[in-house]
Write a protein that holds these residues in place. Structure first.
Motif, PDB file in Angstrom:
ATOM      1  N   LYS A  14       0.820  -1.215   0.000  1.00 36.43           N
ATOM      2  CA  LYS A  14       0.000   0.000   0.000  1.00 36.43           C
ATOM      3  C   LYS A  14       0.854   1.265   0.000  1.00 36.43           C
ATOM      4  CE  LYS A  14      -3.788  -2.419   0.373  1.00 36.43           C
ATOM      5  NZ  LYS A  14      -4.959  -2.354  -0.451  1.00 36.43           N
ATOM      6  N   LYS A  15       2.183   1.072   0.014  1.00 33.18           N
ATOM      7  CA  LYS A  15       3.136   2.193   0.018  1.00 33.18           C
ATOM      8  C   LYS A  15       2.853   3.163   1.172  1.00 33.18           C
ATOM      9  CE  LYS A  15       4.264   1.917  -4.803  1.00 33.18           C
ATOM     10  NZ  LYS A  15       3.463   1.281  -5.732  1.00 33.18           N
ATOM     11  N   MET A  16       2.719   2.593   2.373  1.00 34.47           N
ATOM     12  CA  MET A  16       2.438   3.392   3.558  1.00 34.47           C
ATOM     13  C   MET A  16       3.542   3.163   4.585  1.00 34.47           C
ATOM     14  SD  MET A  16      -1.011   3.625   5.903  1.00 34.47           S
ATOM     15  CE  MET A  16      -1.995   3.985   4.471  1.00 34.47           C
ATOM     16  N   SER A  17       4.027   4.235   5.153  1.00 36.82           N
ATOM     17  CA  SER A  17       5.075   4.144   6.164  1.00 36.82           C
ATOM     18  C   SER A  17       4.461   3.872   7.537  1.00 36.82           C
ATOM     19  CB  SER A  17       5.877   5.448   6.224  1.00 36.82           C
ATOM     20  OG  SER A  17       5.088   6.471   6.809  1.00 36.82           O
ATOM     21  N   LEU A  18       5.307   3.471   8.465  1.00 37.69           N
ATOM     22  CA  LEU A  18       4.863   3.236   9.831  1.00 37.69           C
ATOM     23  C   LEU A  18       4.323   4.533  10.440  1.00 37.69           C
ATOM     24  CD1 LEU A  18       4.864   0.644  11.525  1.00 37.69           C
ATOM     25  CD2 LEU A  18       6.946   1.451  12.618  1.00 37.69           C
ATOM     26  N   ASN A  19       4.964   5.658  10.136  1.00 39.04           N
ATOM     27  CA  ASN A  19       4.492   6.956  10.638  1.00 39.04           C
ATOM     28  C   ASN A  19       3.098   7.280  10.105  1.00 39.04           C
ATOM     29  OD1 ASN A  19       6.712   7.696  12.230  1.00 39.04           O
ATOM     30  ND2 ASN A  19       7.793   8.557  10.472  1.00 39.04           N
ATOM     31  N   GLN A  20       2.883   7.068   8.827  1.00 38.57           N
ATOM     32  CA  GLN A  20       1.573   7.348   8.233  1.00 38.57           C
ATOM     33  C   GLN A  20       0.502   6.453   8.838  1.00 38.57           C
ATOM     34  OE1 GLN A  20       2.908   6.573   4.222  1.00 38.57           O
ATOM     35  NE2 GLN A  20       2.601   8.714   3.621  1.00 38.57           N
ATOM     36  N   LEU A  21       0.813   5.170   8.983  1.00 38.92           N
ATOM     37  CA  LEU A  21      -0.164   4.244   9.543  1.00 38.92           C
ATOM     38  C   LEU A  21      -0.464   4.593  10.996  1.00 38.92           C
ATOM     39  CD1 LEU A  21      -1.940   1.791   9.047  1.00 38.92           C
ATOM     40  CD2 LEU A  21      -0.010   0.348   9.736  1.00 38.92           C
ATOM     41  N   SER A  22       0.548   4.954  11.740  1.00 36.74           N
ATOM     42  CA  SER A  22       0.366   5.346  13.133  1.00 36.74           C
ATOM     43  C   SER A  22      -0.607   6.517  13.255  1.00 36.74           C
ATOM     44  CB  SER A  22       1.721   5.716  13.749  1.00 36.74           C
ATOM     45  OG  SER A  22       1.558   6.212  15.054  1.00 36.74           O
ATOM     46  N   GLU A  23      -0.451   7.501  12.394  1.00 35.97           N
ATOM     47  CA  GLU A  23      -1.346   8.666  12.410  1.00 35.97           C
ATOM     48  C   GLU A  23      -2.778   8.273  12.052  1.00 35.97           C
ATOM     49  OE1 GLU A  23       0.187  11.835  10.001  1.00 35.97           O
ATOM     50  OE2 GLU A  23       2.107  11.835  11.062  1.00 35.97           O
ATOM     51  N   ALA A  42      -1.047  -9.830  22.141  1.00 33.42           N
ATOM     52  CA  ALA A  42      -2.489  -9.683  21.916  1.00 33.42           C
ATOM     53  C   ALA A  42      -2.712  -8.522  20.957  1.00 33.42           C
ATOM     54  CB  ALA A  42      -3.208  -9.412  23.235  1.00 33.42           C
ATOM     55  N   LEU A  43      -3.858  -8.545  20.306  1.00 34.47           N
ATOM     56  CA  LEU A  43      -4.212  -7.476  19.378  1.00 34.47           C
ATOM     57  C   LEU A  43      -5.699  -7.184  19.558  1.00 34.47           C
ATOM     58  CD1 LEU A  43      -3.377  -5.624  17.035  1.00 34.47           C
ATOM     59  CD2 LEU A  43      -3.779  -7.535  15.483  1.00 34.47           C
ATOM     60  N   ARG A  44      -6.002  -5.984  20.010  1.00 37.73           N
ATOM     61  CA  ARG A  44      -7.399  -5.613  20.228  1.00 37.73           C
ATOM     62  C   ARG A  44      -8.131  -5.567  18.897  1.00 37.73           C
ATOM     63  NH1 ARG A  44      -8.396  -1.474  24.844  1.00 37.73           N
ATOM     64  NH2 ARG A  44     -10.045  -0.977  23.356  1.00 37.73           N
ATOM     65  N   LEU A  45      -9.380  -6.002  18.922  1.00 36.34           N
ATOM     66  CA  LEU A  45     -10.169  -6.016  17.691  1.00 36.34           C
ATOM     67  C   LEU A  45     -10.375  -4.617  17.137  1.00 36.34           C
ATOM     68  CD1 LEU A  45     -12.808  -8.790  18.426  1.00 36.34           C
ATOM     69  CD2 LEU A  45     -10.788  -8.924  16.964  1.00 36.34           C
ATOM     70  N   ASP A  46     -10.512  -3.610  17.994  1.00 34.44           N
ATOM     71  CA  ASP A  46     -10.683  -2.252  17.471  1.00 34.44           C
ATOM     72  C   ASP A  46      -9.396  -1.754  16.810  1.00 34.44           C
ATOM     73  OD1 ASP A  46      -9.429  -1.988  19.965  1.00 34.44           O
ATOM     74  OD2 ASP A  46     -10.484  -0.150  20.484  1.00 34.44           O
ATOM     75  N   THR A  47      -8.236  -2.208  17.294  1.00 32.74           N
ATOM     76  CA  THR A  47      -6.967  -1.867  16.649  1.00 32.74           C
ATOM     77  C   THR A  47      -6.862  -2.579  15.308  1.00 32.74           C
ATOM     78  OG1 THR A  47      -5.890  -1.552  18.799  1.00 32.74           O
ATOM     79  CG2 THR A  47      -4.458  -1.907  16.883  1.00 32.74           C
ATOM     80  N   LEU A  48      -7.209  -3.854  15.267  1.00 35.67           N
ATOM     81  CA  LEU A  48      -7.206  -4.611  14.014  1.00 35.67           C
ATOM     82  C   LEU A  48      -8.145  -3.966  12.999  1.00 35.67           C
ATOM     83  CD1 LEU A  48      -6.289  -7.064  12.370  1.00 35.67           C
ATOM     84  CD2 LEU A  48      -8.127  -8.370  13.489  1.00 35.67           C
ATOM     85  N   GLU A  49      -9.314  -3.559  13.458  1.00 37.84           N
ATOM     86  CA  GLU A  49     -10.282  -2.894  12.575  1.00 37.84           C
ATOM     87  C   GLU A  49      -9.704  -1.594  12.012  1.00 37.84           C
ATOM     88  OE1 GLU A  49     -14.734  -0.854  12.765  1.00 37.84           O
ATOM     89  OE2 GLU A  49     -13.978  -1.944  14.493  1.00 37.84           O
ATOM     90  N   ALA A  50      -9.069  -0.805  12.864  1.00 41.51           N
ATOM     91  CA  ALA A  50      -8.493   0.474  12.420  1.00 41.51           C
ATOM     92  C   ALA A  50      -7.360   0.250  11.419  1.00 41.51           C
ATOM     93  CB  ALA A  50      -7.997   1.269  13.627  1.00 41.51           C
ATOM     94  N   LYS A  53      -8.921  -0.789   8.122  1.00 42.14           N
ATOM     95  CA  LYS A  53      -9.551   0.369   7.476  1.00 42.14           C
ATOM     96  C   LYS A  53      -8.483   1.260   6.839  1.00 42.14           C
ATOM     97  CE  LYS A  53     -12.808   4.089   8.317  1.00 42.14           C
ATOM     98  NZ  LYS A  53     -13.697   4.738   9.285  1.00 42.14           N
ATOM     99  N   ALA A  54      -7.413   1.520   7.567  1.00 41.52           N
ATOM    100  CA  ALA A  54      -6.346   2.397   7.063  1.00 41.52           C
ATOM    101  C   ALA A  54      -5.637   1.796   5.860  1.00 41.52           C
ATOM    102  CB  ALA A  54      -5.344   2.699   8.177  1.00 41.52           C
ATOM    103  N   LEU A  55      -5.482   0.467   5.848  1.00 48.00           N
ATOM    104  CA  LEU A  55      -4.764  -0.196   4.762  1.00 48.00           C
ATOM    105  C   LEU A  55      -5.696  -0.773   3.701  1.00 48.00           C
ATOM    106  CD1 LEU A  55      -2.029  -2.046   6.843  1.00 48.00           C
ATOM    107  CD2 LEU A  55      -1.713  -0.062   5.365  1.00 48.00           C
ATOM    108  N   ASP A  56      -7.005  -0.596   3.883  1.00 51.72           N
ATOM    109  CA  ASP A  56      -8.014  -1.126   2.956  1.00 51.72           C
ATOM    110  C   ASP A  56      -7.771  -2.602   2.686  1.00 51.72           C
ATOM    111  OD1 ASP A  56     -10.252  -1.063   1.279  1.00 51.72           O
ATOM    112  OD2 ASP A  56      -9.021  -0.638  -0.482  1.00 51.72           O
ATOM    113  N   CYS A  57      -7.770  -3.385   3.779  1.00 45.89           N
ATOM    114  CA  CYS A  57      -7.541  -4.822   3.665  1.00 45.89           C
ATOM    115  C   CYS A  57      -8.447  -5.561   4.632  1.00 45.89           C
ATOM    116  CB  CYS A  57      -6.074  -5.156   3.930  1.00 45.89           C
ATOM    117  SG  CYS A  57      -5.535  -4.867   5.618  1.00 45.89           S
ATOM    118  N   GLN A  58      -8.406  -6.872   4.578  1.00 45.84           N
ATOM    119  CA  GLN A  58      -9.185  -7.731   5.458  1.00 45.84           C
ATOM    120  C   GLN A  58      -8.271  -8.299   6.546  1.00 45.84           C
ATOM    121  OE1 GLN A  58     -12.591  -8.443   5.254  1.00 45.84           O
ATOM    122  NE2 GLN A  58     -12.493  -6.733   3.818  1.00 45.84           N
ATOM    123  N   PRO A  59      -8.837  -8.685   7.706  1.00 46.52           N
ATOM    124  CA  PRO A  59      -8.003  -9.285   8.758  1.00 46.52           C
ATOM    125  C   PRO A  59      -7.205 -10.489   8.254  1.00 46.52           C
ATOM    126  CG  PRO A  59     -10.152  -8.747   9.656  1.00 46.52           C
ATOM    127  CD  PRO A  59     -10.224  -8.492   8.166  1.00 46.52           C
TER     128      PRO A  59
END
Length: 70
Positions: A14-23, A42-50, A53-59
């Motif tokens: 997706k050509k996204m940096s860690l900084n961009q994804l963090s924001e 562990a990975l919270r479901l709301d974090t996985l969802e976010a 959404k940010a990367l336009d992908c599925q879990p």
């Protein structure tokens, strides 16, 4: 750990940096780095969802179960 996280691969696709994804996701670089480097216990479901959404992908694009072939 039998659950693999392919965050790095998806970010490259997706050509996204860690900084961009963090924001976009609203979590710290440190916590995102822990997830990316397979150190998360562990990975919270709301974090996985976010992240999805940010990367336009599925879990399933991010997570893979690998039992090592046993």
């Amino acid at each position: 750990m039998p659950i693999l996280i392919h965050l790095d691969r998806i970010m490259k696709e997706k050509k996204m940096s860690l900084n961009q994804l963090s924001e976009k996701v609203g979590i710290t670089l440190s916590n995102l780095s822990i997830i990316k480097n397979q150190k998360a216990k562990a990975l919270r479901l709301d974090t996985l969802e976010a992240i999805c959404k940010a990367l336009d992908c599925q879990p399933g694009d991010l997570l893979q179960y690998d039992d090592g072939g046993d």
